[in-house]
Scaffold this active site. Structure first.
Site: not given
Length: 194
Positions: A15-16, A84, A168
């Protein structure tokens, strides 16, 4: 008409990398992008969007005081990207809909679908409900060759199935797994009643 997109996947689905790639593509064409990232994601420092393969870019920190609509109206970017996005709250997701609907700026939000217990995050819940287009970013289960659909949390290298929703972490804390492997790991760690 500008749209709100939600692109979701498990941990380690890229995703990032995708956020950074899209930002690069716009900027390479001389176009302006606003890149947002929630304050809670401090893995690589607050306000940093980073991929596991080492690419990173500074982003604008999203907290409860940030007026994303006002910033978008003032900056007039060609696109807004959010990394995110599962960590957004309902009001922040509503701001994204307003940016797309009233300012005509496309918004692409990237995030997890669900937490390590299979529960939707607040941001994901509202993005699923309100996004114009929903797309899955796929990856493979850590244990087999099926599509990963779950995020399994680890503590000291072992699967855990209780704890706070938000913790996280990266590969040391989470693995992408299919539902079958998740269930098998869960049944092996739960006490059996006879």
């Amino acid at each position: 008409m500008a749209k709100l997109y939600f692109r979701y996947g498990t941990m380690n689905s890229g995703k990032s990398i995708e956020v950074l790639r899209v930002a690069h593509n716009y900027e390479e064409q001389g176009k302006k992008v606003l890149l947002f990232t929630p304050a809670v994601d401090n893995r690589d420092g607050v306000g940093v969007v980073a991929s596991r393969i080492g690419m990173q870019k500074d982003g604008i920190v999203v907290d409860d005081s940030l007026d994303m609509v006002g910033m978008a109206a003032a900056e007039r970017p060609n696109c807004i990207l959010i990394d995110e996005a599962q960590f957004l709250n309902k009001q922040q997701v509503l701001q994204l809909t307003e940016i797309a609907d009233t300012l005509g700026i496309p918004v692409i939000a990237y995030g997890l679908r669900a937490d390590f217990l299979g529960q939707l995050f607040e941001g994901s819940y509202h993005l699923f409900a309100l996004a114009d287009k929903i797309e899955e970013i796929k990856t493979v289960c850590w244990y087999c060759d099926r599509k990963a659909t779950m995020n399994m949390r680890l503590a000291d290298g072992k699967p855990v199935f209780e704890g706070a929703q938000i913790q996280i972490g990266g590969n040391e804390s989470y693995l992408p797994v299919c539902r079958k492997c998740y269930s098998m790991q869960k049944s092996q760690t739960q006490p059996h009643h006879e």
